[in-house]
Design an enzyme around this catalytic site. Structure first.
Site, PDB file in Angstrom:
ATOM      1  CD  GLU A 384      18.433  34.010 -88.725  1.00  0.00           C
ATOM      2  OE1 GLU A 384      18.097  33.518 -89.822  1.00  0.00           O
ATOM      3  OE2 GLU A 384      17.645  34.652 -88.014  1.00  0.00           O
ATOM      4  CD  GLU A 456      17.931  39.067 -87.580  1.00  0.00           C
ATOM      5  OE1 GLU A 456      16.819  38.511 -87.796  1.00  0.00           O
ATOM      6  OE2 GLU A 456      18.920  38.905 -88.311  1.00  0.00           O
TER       7      GLU A 456
END
Length: 797
Positions: A384, A456
């Protein structure tokens, strides 16, 4: 040749490192004797400060060097020490390693003393102010500390295999097998020969593949093979390749590497394994456990892989957010679990020194894990993180240089990101319960001609505890089903990894205030939440039947049930109420048309009871039944279909609206009426394969799920997991049972953590650990209300 020597026992642990510990006459007064794996600080289950495990500690071991080690390389390997560690031998610093998730090796030979005791000290820094990944900002997981993986010595001759990379390949077009090998020696010697032989995994029946001369430190070989079997998620066939190094006809080194022959391909239109499309269905995993953090031996690593494959029915796992134990990946190889592994990190990118270490982490990750058949993708971005083309050009180049057989990916949380990797991997958190399950590929990736994978989903969007109300737990499960169904509808999405396998301890900046992120489909003990049934029902090996409700009406606002789901992989499920047949739900009834086995919505609590019990016409009975069933789920809200049927009953059949309550109590059951019992039968191939009963509980009792009861010490202590749940007489978990349970052991075992625990959502767990002695042992689990159970163990040292 000398076999590997494990140094996992008899360490002195000091919570605070000092130079005195490097000396031969150091006092052990401030130390405790420990075995590895070891956490530098056992922590509470929740509500603690993460500073507890942040320290500069040390592990000290005194040993004698064997005379057979003379004139040889004595290679010490630390498989995992969190997070910066330094090796000292007899007071001299020999190596420093700046990553807590990869192994490193140092040659002790030049500093060994063969006349007196040797003092080995490993200094370990677990503070989070280190300028190495994953540190530098906040992190949504605890990082723990200590030497939490194995430590061992390999004694080698003057020339030895420094590295071996075996590249098994399966040709789909030709249906043939090939084994290419890259050999790296510690130095060159012109009189060397390599002999390769192959055997089915653990069969120890080797057949010669090839024999060839080695002419340099780096050598290549390639040979075609016959009569082998492919590795796949359903048939994970493995082979052991023995590599023997000879000098003047004498064997001087040997290395056995386990491989699998498969063709894994990420394409723009999906993922393909051995030429067949396979939708990746996995979960992300943290390698942490209650009390001990990362420090668990082989048995617990294997258990997690078995839970993912056998209990949850998955075909893949992502090792978020760092490389994980070889024992875990070995189990993935053996079970048929695809693995996406990645370098350590969480959102933050540091300075140039920090980036240099991250590139080194790519080197270590690839070289140390590239022989695993299960690994299909290297994660070379910090999870991320923002785009950094210069940095990620380096990480991609490193992975491709070291392994040309696997693609790279990089987990990001923003769309249309700079794409330097081979696969665009994205955390898609678009789903919020009532909207689309995922975004189309074209709305996310910056290059639609490259493969796309969801890394995710869910997780923090809907934290869920086993003791949350039933509606919350149900909605959590349905969110997972919604995303899985949406992803299954797109051929150009290679698959997905849900966040996350199990709940985990986290920093104060995240979680629910108690230092736990309740994002898992399992709790921290690997007990299932309702959402686990969404995954387990997708597999075919074990019969699954779970009802997403206790069927207790008082659990719901105004006693209206809301949506109740059946999770099953059966052909159909028969539902009975007070032993009266109500309805058979077929797999095709599910609104989830892209899942192999979608959740089934219960929409009938009446069956033919009204037709048989009242003197209504067929049409009137149908409308009364419709009104009552809708009211049972949503309450009396005069709109939509319910209003339509109600008006029909009043104006066509001249029914009095005031009679509705009486009929509801009679045929549905509500507050003020007698309690109701239900039975559900899963039907597969015309036979009942599983039965679930729901009704008012009368007796509570303890049930346990023990992963193994025959404990064996091999290279270190063994641990067994004991999952505990309080159940009614029909083995339904009592989700609001939170009373204390007392644990005790007799025999050569010890309990990890406290001996008095409180249940969370009717469930909890414990671990028992061997103490270096053989014999029989018993764990007693006792509740004042639910009685006690005893679990017997056999320990073999």
């Amino acid at each position: 040749m000398i076999s590997r020597i494990y140094l996992n026992n008899d360490w002195q642990f000091f919570e605070k490192f000092s130079e005195e510990q490097l000396k031969s006459d150091c006092s052990s007064e401030n130390s405790v004797s420990v075995r590895l794996p070891h956490t530098c600080k056992e922590i509470p289950f929740h509500y603690f400060d993460e500073s507890l495990y942040q320290m500069i500690c040390s592990y000290r071991k005194v040993f004698k060097a064997e005379s057979s080690w003379k004139n040889k390389h004595v290679l010490l390997t630390i498989d995992g020490a969190a997070h910066e560690s330094e090796v000292f031998l007899n007071g001299k610093s020999l190596a420093v390693h700046h990553c807590g998730y990869t192994a490193y090796t140092v040659d002790l030979a030049d500093e060994l003393d063969f006349e007196k005791d040797n003092v080995l000290v490993i200094k370990v820094n677990s503070r989070e102010d280190l300028n190495v990944p994953p540190f530098g900002l906040v992190i949504d997981y605890m990082t723990y500390g200590g030497i939490y993986r194995d430590v061992y010595i390999d004694v080698k001759e003057d020339v030895y295999f420094k590295d071996l990379f075996l590249k098994p390949d399966y040709s789909i077009e030709l249906d043939t097998y090939n084994l290419s090998s890259e050999f790296t020696l510690n130095k060159n010697d012109e009189k060397l020969t390599v002999l390769q032989s192959i055997s089915e995994h653990k069969a120890d029946s080797y057949k010669k593949i090839s024999e060839f001369s080695v002419t340099s430190e780096n050598s290549l070989s390639s040979f075609d093979l016959k009569n082998l079997k492919k590795w796949s998620v359903d048939e994970p066939n493995l082979y052991d390749v023995k590599n023997e190094l000879f000098k003047d006809g004498v064997k001087i080194d040997e290395k056995i590497i386990t491989v699998g022959f498969r063709k894994a391909e990420f394409k723009k239109n999906g993922f393909f394994l051995n030429g067949k499309r396979l939708k990746i269905r996995g979960l992300d995993r943290h390698q942490s456990y209650p009390y001990v953090g990362y420090a668990m031996p082989q048995s617990m690593q294997v258990m997690d892989a078995k839970v993912l494959k056998n209990e949850l029915g998955l075909n893949a796992v992502r090792t978020s957010h760092y490389p994980q134990s070889h024992y875990f990946i070995d189990a993935c190889d053996e079970l048929g679990l695809l693995v996406f592994t990645e370098i350590p990190g969480w959102q933050h990118i540091g300075d140039e020194a920090w980036k240099d270490q991250a590139v080194e982490n790519v080197r270590d990750m690839v070289t140390q894990w590239r022989n695993h058949a299960s690994i299909i993708l290297w994660g070379v971005r910090i999870n991320e993180s923002k785009d950094d083309d210069a940095f990620y050009t380096r990480t991609n180049a490193m992975a491709h240089q070291l392994d040309s057989t696997r693609p790279t990916g990089g987990v990001r949380a923003h769309r249309k990101s700079s794409l330097l990797e081979d696969v665009y991997t994205y955390n898609d958190f678009v789903h919020s319960g009532s909207n689309e399950g995922c975004l189309p590929k074209a709305k996310v990736t910056s290059d639609v001609n490259k493969p796309y994978l969801v890394s995710e989903y869910n997780g923090h969007m809907f934290p869920t505890k086993n003791f949350d109300c039933e509606e919350h737990r149900r909605d959590h499960a349905i969110r997972h089903a919604n995303v899985l169904d949406a992803i299954a509808s797109y051929d150009d999405i290679c698959g997905s990894f849900g966040w996350v396998m199990s709940d985990y301890n986290t920093h104060k900046d995240f979680g629910s205030g108690d230092r736990i992120c309740y994002h898992g489909v399992l709790d921290m003990w690997r007990n299932p939440k309702m959402a686990a049934s969404v995954y387990s029902s997708q597999q075919e090996k074990e019969s699954v039947l779970e009802i997403g409700s206790s069927m207790d009406i008082g659990e719901h606002p105004a006693c209206f049930r809301g949506s109740t789901y059946i999770f099953t992989n059966a052909d159909s499920v028969k539902m009975y109420k007070n032993d009266r047949f109500i309805k058979e739900y077929k797999a095709s009834d599910s609104s989830y048309k892209h899942l192999a086995h979608g959740p089934l919505l219960i929409d009938d609590f009446i069956g033919d009871a009204i037709e048989k019990g009242e003197k209504f016409s067929k049409g009137q009975a149908k409308s009364v039944k419709a009104v009552l069933n809708m009211a049972a789920v949503k309450g009396i809200s005069m709109s939509g279909e319910l209003l339509k049927h109600a008006l029909k009953l009043v104006f066509i059949y001249h029914m009095n609206p005031n009679s509705a309550v009486g009929y509801f109590n009679k045929y549905v059951g509500d507050w003020g009426g007698k309690s109701t019992s239900y039975k559900f039968e899963a039907i597969k191939d015309g036979k009942v394969v599983k039965t679930v009963r729901k009704g008012p509980m009368k007796v509570a009792h303890i049930e346990t799920d023990v992963d193994h009861t025959n404990l064996k010490e091999a290279n270190t202590y063994d641990v067994a997991s004991v999952r505990i749940k309080l159940c009614d007489e029909n083995s339904n978990v009592l989700n609001y049972f939170s009373e204390p349970v007392k644990l005790s052991v007799k025999g050569p075992l010890e309990i990890i953590g406290p001996d008095v625990i409180s249940l969370h959502g009717g469930m909890f767990g414990t671990y028992v650990k061997t103490i270096g002695k053989s014999g029989d042992a018993v764990l007693t689990i006792e509740s004042e209300q639910a009685g006690k159970v005893e679990v017997a163990f056999t320990i073999d040292i």
